[in-house]
Write a protein that holds these residues in place. Sequence first.
Motif, mmCIF file in Angstrom:
data_model
loop_
_atom_site.group_PDB
_atom_site.id
_atom_site.type_symbol
_atom_site.label_atom_id
_atom_site.label_comp_id
_atom_site.label_asym_id
_atom_site.label_seq_id
_atom_site.Cartn_x
_atom_site.Cartn_y
_atom_site.Cartn_z
ATOM 1 N N LYS A 2 0.862 -1.178 0.000
ATOM 2 C CA LYS A 2 0.000 0.000 0.000
ATOM 3 C C LYS A 2 0.899 1.227 0.000
ATOM 4 O O LYS A 2 1.755 1.380 0.885
ATOM 5 N N ILE A 3 0.729 2.072 -1.005
ATOM 6 C CA ILE A 3 1.616 3.206 -1.222
ATOM 7 C C ILE A 3 0.788 4.483 -1.339
ATOM 8 O O ILE A 3 -0.206 4.525 -2.070
ATOM 9 N N GLY A 4 1.200 5.518 -0.610
ATOM 10 C CA GLY A 4 0.575 6.826 -0.720
ATOM 11 C C GLY A 4 1.500 7.790 -1.433
ATOM 12 O O GLY A 4 2.689 7.866 -1.102
ATOM 13 N N ILE A 5 0.972 8.499 -2.412
ATOM 14 C CA ILE A 5 1.764 9.475 -3.164
ATOM 15 C C ILE A 5 1.137 10.853 -2.968
ATOM 16 O O ILE A 5 -0.037 11.053 -3.279
ATOM 17 N N ALA A 46 -5.546 4.036 -9.483
ATOM 18 C CA ALA A 46 -5.189 4.578 -8.176
ATOM 19 C C ALA A 46 -6.415 5.215 -7.535
ATOM 20 O O ALA A 46 -7.367 5.597 -8.210
ATOM 21 N N THR A 47 -6.361 5.350 -6.222
ATOM 22 C CA THR A 47 -7.463 5.953 -5.475
ATOM 23 C C THR A 47 -7.145 7.408 -5.170
ATOM 24 O O THR A 47 -6.162 7.687 -4.466
ATOM 25 N N PRO A 48 -7.928 8.369 -5.681
ATOM 26 C CA PRO A 48 -7.678 9.769 -5.344
ATOM 27 C C PRO A 48 -8.192 10.078 -3.940
ATOM 28 O O PRO A 48 -9.314 9.696 -3.581
ATOM 29 N N VAL A 49 -7.369 10.736 -3.141
ATOM 30 C CA VAL A 49 -7.721 11.032 -1.747
ATOM 31 C C VAL A 49 -7.265 12.443 -1.401
ATOM 32 O O VAL A 49 -6.489 13.069 -2.126
ATOM 33 N N ALA A 50 -7.742 12.939 -0.271
ATOM 34 C CA ALA A 50 -7.222 14.182 0.284
ATOM 35 C C ALA A 50 -5.825 13.950 0.838
ATOM 36 O O ALA A 50 -5.479 12.831 1.243
ATOM 37 N N VAL A 51 -5.025 15.005 0.883
ATOM 38 C CA VAL A 51 -3.650 14.872 1.372
ATOM 39 C C VAL A 51 -3.617 14.243 2.763
ATOM 40 O O VAL A 51 -2.791 13.367 3.038
ATOM 41 N N ARG A 52 -4.507 14.659 3.632
ATOM 42 C CA ARG A 52 -4.490 14.163 5.016
ATOM 43 C C ARG A 52 -4.743 12.656 5.094
ATOM 44 O O ARG A 52 -4.437 12.017 6.107
ATOM 45 N N ASP A 53 -5.301 12.066 4.017
ATOM 46 C CA ASP A 53 -5.632 10.640 4.010
ATOM 47 C C ASP A 53 -4.645 9.792 3.212
ATOM 48 O O ASP A 53 -4.752 8.562 3.205
ATOM 49 N N ALA A 54 -3.687 10.428 2.550
ATOM 50 C CA ALA A 54 -2.828 9.703 1.612
ATOM 51 C C ALA A 54 -1.952 8.658 2.287
ATOM 52 O O ALA A 54 -1.630 7.626 1.686
ATOM 53 N N ALA A 55 -1.554 8.908 3.525
ATOM 54 C CA ALA A 55 -0.630 7.999 4.203
ATOM 55 C C ALA A 55 -1.342 6.938 5.022
ATOM 56 O O ALA A 55 -0.686 6.064 5.586
ATOM 57 N N ARG A 56 -2.651 6.986 5.088
ATOM 58 C CA ARG A 56 -3.383 6.065 5.958
ATOM 59 C C ARG A 56 -3.135 4.614 5.548
ATOM 60 O O ARG A 56 -3.450 4.202 4.439
ATOM 61 N N GLY A 57 -2.536 3.840 6.439
ATOM 62 C CA GLY A 57 -2.263 2.435 6.183
ATOM 63 C C GLY A 57 -1.108 2.172 5.230
ATOM 64 O O GLY A 57 -0.812 1.014 4.928
ATOM 65 N N ALA A 58 -0.425 3.217 4.779
ATOM 66 C CA ALA A 58 0.601 3.055 3.749
ATOM 67 C C ALA A 58 1.900 2.498 4.320
ATOM 68 O O ALA A 58 2.345 2.893 5.399
ATOM 69 N N GLU A 59 2.513 1.594 3.571
ATOM 70 C CA GLU A 59 3.830 1.066 3.912
ATOM 71 C C GLU A 59 4.949 1.929 3.333
ATOM 72 O O GLU A 59 6.073 1.942 3.824
#
Length: 220
Positions: A2-5, A46-59
Amino acid sequence: MKIGIIGAGNIGGNLTRRLTALGHDVSVANSRGPHTLTDLAEETGATPVAVRDAARGAEVVVITIPLKAVPDLPSGLLDEAAEGVAVIDTGNYYPRQRDGRIAGIEDDGLTESRWTEQHLGHPVIKAFNGTYAQDILDRPRPAGAPDRIALPVAGDDDTAKSTIRALIDELGFDTVDAGGLDTSWRQQPDTPVYGLRAGVEDVTKALSEASPERKPEFRG
């Protein structure tokens, strides 16, 4: 993984394209909001999200935004990331072209990524900062290929660095360990390795030839 960008410009957009193609679960965010990322999401899955949610659960979290925007990131950005999350910083300091004068870099002598790390409150790994965005799409090569490009990777967290180097290998590039963040000036803009399309030997040599002195055009 799971990756947040965070950042959907040239580097962030092309990492989204490649990482989703490799089967990773990617969330992508930008400063303008998820509604502006519909096309990229439809293209990549990819899933578009708000910045505050991008890191949720991310490895793995990739921070790929203008340096001047780093202090504007939400506080506690990484609080809900996976334990041991590895954070990639792709940033560069362009005081005259974009970022203005940053005192921590100019006066305190911090490297760009050390400054970013202090704002995030979490170790970062400096990578992709001198990579041409289009090369992420066009220049992957299998391991052992004679024309495989090597990317310098700097950071103090050896576990996170290993994670990022393995991910870059999966993307189709070799890596060179460029040391810790305090010597990551070796891969900042206007150094020999910056933008260099070369293999491990030449990248290693270029890193060794860098000077810590920042030229006037790269000072605020």
